[in-house]
Design an enzyme around this catalytic site. Structure first.
Site, PDB file in Angstrom:
ATOM      1  N   PHE A  17       1.155  -1.395   0.198  1.00  0.00           N
ATOM      2  CA  PHE A  17       0.103   0.453   0.337  1.00  0.00           C
ATOM      3  C   PHE A  17       0.698   1.249   0.229  1.00  0.00           C
ATOM      4  O   PHE A  17       1.542   1.458   1.280  1.00  0.00           O
ATOM      5  CB  PHE A  17      -0.895  -0.209   1.786  1.00  0.00           C
ATOM      6  CG  PHE A  17      -1.536   1.401   0.792  1.00  0.00           C
ATOM      7  CD1 PHE A  17      -2.962   1.393   0.218  1.00  0.00           C
ATOM      8  CD2 PHE A  17      -1.387   2.574   1.947  1.00  0.00           C
ATOM      9  CE1 PHE A  17      -3.876   2.235   0.829  1.00  0.00           C
ATOM     10  CE2 PHE A  17      -2.341   3.582   1.798  1.00  0.00           C
ATOM     11  CZ  PHE A  17      -3.397   3.352   1.000  1.00  0.00           C
TER      12      PHE A  17
ATOM     13  N   ASP B  73       8.936   2.829   2.055  1.00  0.00           N
ATOM     14  CA  ASP B  73       8.073   3.809   2.591  1.00  0.00           C
ATOM     15  C   ASP B  73       7.685   3.290   3.885  1.00  0.00           C
ATOM     16  O   ASP B  73       7.627   2.535   4.180  1.00  0.00           O
ATOM     17  CB  ASP B  73       6.527   3.224   1.415  1.00  0.00           C
ATOM     18  CG  ASP B  73       5.691   3.572   1.683  1.00  0.00           C
ATOM     19  OD1 ASP B  73       5.553   4.017   2.607  1.00  0.00           O
ATOM     20  OD2 ASP B  73       4.531   3.378   1.318  1.00  0.00           O
TER      21      ASP B  73
ATOM     22  N   LYS C  59       2.446   9.544   8.409  1.00  0.00           N
ATOM     23  CA  LYS C  59       1.669   9.388   9.731  1.00  0.00           C
ATOM     24  C   LYS C  59       2.341  10.058  10.869  1.00  0.00           C
ATOM     25  O   LYS C  59       2.351  11.766  10.852  1.00  0.00           O
ATOM     26  CB  LYS C  59       1.673   7.938   9.469  1.00  0.00           C
ATOM     27  CG  LYS C  59       0.434   7.325   8.057  1.00  0.00           C
ATOM     28  CD  LYS C  59       0.012   6.378   8.474  1.00  0.00           C
ATOM     29  CE  LYS C  59      -1.289   5.514   7.070  1.00  0.00           C
ATOM     30  NZ  LYS C  59      -0.709   5.375   6.422  1.00  0.00           N
TER      31      LYS C  59
END
Ligand SMILES: *Cc1c(COP(=O)(O)O)cnc(C)c1O
Length: 396
Positions: free
Chosen positions: A135, A220, A249
């Protein structure tokens, strides 16, 4: 008068199914809805609020910065973004930073950087090997880089150049490497896939494979960065150094902030290649500075690691007691396999009982408490979780 929720919600595009709750306040590990009901929050905005809800240091940084300077434009320097870039490079293996506003945007930047590097140094090679179940975000290119089930047919045609390998299978990567390959990109722990860690051997193997073939290794760390899996960055767990990393985040502690970091050797953007109206604005960078300074402060990560081990042990005990499945992950990014497709039902029950949980897959729960959560909070959450699973009617 309060607007009727079901009526007001029709004004929103229905991009997800939301429960009939309106949250009005958050403090530390807890959220409060408009009826005053309290919830222990183990979602924390999807691992975003690494210091919990409305942490004092972030509130103070935002307040002070908002009163001083909100946005002089990305075409000028400002103090918080200079200081945050310097602190990030000093505490990682990277040399330069580009700030953005979301994980997807940072990953877009990483993809563009790799393609530019391919044009300069690899005869226009542009393919980036990514992974099944990965993702990387919801822009067109990051959706194309993702390997999420059900996304293949959406929003066609996709952006080309993202062949998919199998995580922890080095041969599957090797088979995809050719003259058009410029990079390999992965999450050190696949979060949305249900917390599936890349093994240390796999990370080291990828580093070697990339070195041998002149490829960039891109991590990532949108979900895993800022202490989520134990160390400051998850790549540090495997003892290798990637060429490029993305963060989002946790770095903003709740506000929209992301970063693309690169080693000097592949930091090849020239003026005009990359940018954005809000990129590097002092308001969100001031929040990022407050978060990073707190996470780097003496004993913070060690304490988060202890609480993570405590939660992991409790999950393992529960799994043994109720005959559930595997516990995966490290630090404060953990998953519990339930052995049946009851994760959604368990999360619903837990929410009614005052615990917010995420079910990334039908058979598994993901745990992302604030990094500064306490063992008492873990005990409180585990009691609710135990009941929610034990009372689940469709348990095998
Ligand atoms: C959440 C996430 C993204 C996307 O971040 P957004 O801020 O939602 O765009 C990308 N990669 C990983 C690993 C993520 O967990």
């Amino acid at each position: 008068m309060q607007p009727d929720l079901s009526l007001a919600a029709t004004s929103l595009m229905p991009i997800t199914n939301r429960p009939d709750i309106v949250f009005v306040r958050g403090q530390g590990s807890y959220l409060f809805d408009d009826t005053g009901k309290r919830y222990l929050d183990w979602i924390q905005g999807w691992a975003v609020n690494c210091l919990g809800h409305s942490p004092r240091v972030v509130v103070e940084a935002l307040t002070k910065q908002a009163e001083t300077l909100i946005n002089p434009s990305p075409a000028f320097y400002n103090r918080p973004f200079l200081e945050l870039a310097e602190l990030l490079t000093r505490n990682s293996c990277f040399d330069q930073v580009f700030f953005a506003n979301s994980g997807a945007e940072a990953n877009e930047g990483a993809i563009k950087l790799a393609r530019k590097w391919g044009q300069l140094h690899k005869s226009g090679a542009f393919e980036i090997v990514t992974f099944d179940h990965a993702f990387h975000g919801r822009t067109l290119a990051t959706m194309s880089a993702s390997g999420k089930a059900g996304w293949d047919a959406l929003f066609e045609p996709k952006v080309p150049g993202f062949p998919k390998a199998v995580l922890n299978d080095l041969d599957s990567v090797r088979r995809l490497v050719g003259p058009r390959t410029v990079a390999v990109m992965l999450e050190p722990v696949q979060g949305e896939a249900g917390v599936i860690p890349a093994t240390v051997a796999f990370m080291r193997g990828l580093r070697e494979l990339c070195d041998r073939n002149g490829l960039l290794l891109i991590v990532d760390e949108v979900q895993t960065g800022l202490g989520r899996t134990g160390p400051l960055f998850a790549y540090q767990q495997s003892g290798i150094e990637p060429d490029v990393m993305t963060l989002a985040k946790g770095i903003g502690g709740g506000v929209p902030l992301s970063a693309l970091l690169s080693k000097a050797a592949c930091s090849c953007f020239a003026p005009g290649d990359q940018g954005g109206t809000y990129c590097g604005n002092p308001l969100t960078c001031a929040a990022g500075l407050a978060v990073l300074r707190t996470v780097l402060s003496d004993g913070f990560l060690a304490a988060a690691q202890r609480t993570g081990r405590f939660l992991r042990q409790r999950l393992q005990d529960l799994s043994g007691e109720l005959g559930l499945g595997e516990v995966r992950g490290s630090g404060m990014l953990l998953a519990l396999e339930l052995g049946a497709d009851i994760a959604g039902a368990v999360a619903d029950r837990a929410r009614e009982a005052g615990l917010l949980l995420n079910a990334p897959r039908p058979h598994c729960l993901r745990f992302m408490p604030a990094l500064n959560a306490t063992e008492d909070e873990v005990d409180e959450g585990m009691a609710i979780l135990r009941r929610a699973i034990a009372e689940s009617p469709c348990r095998r």
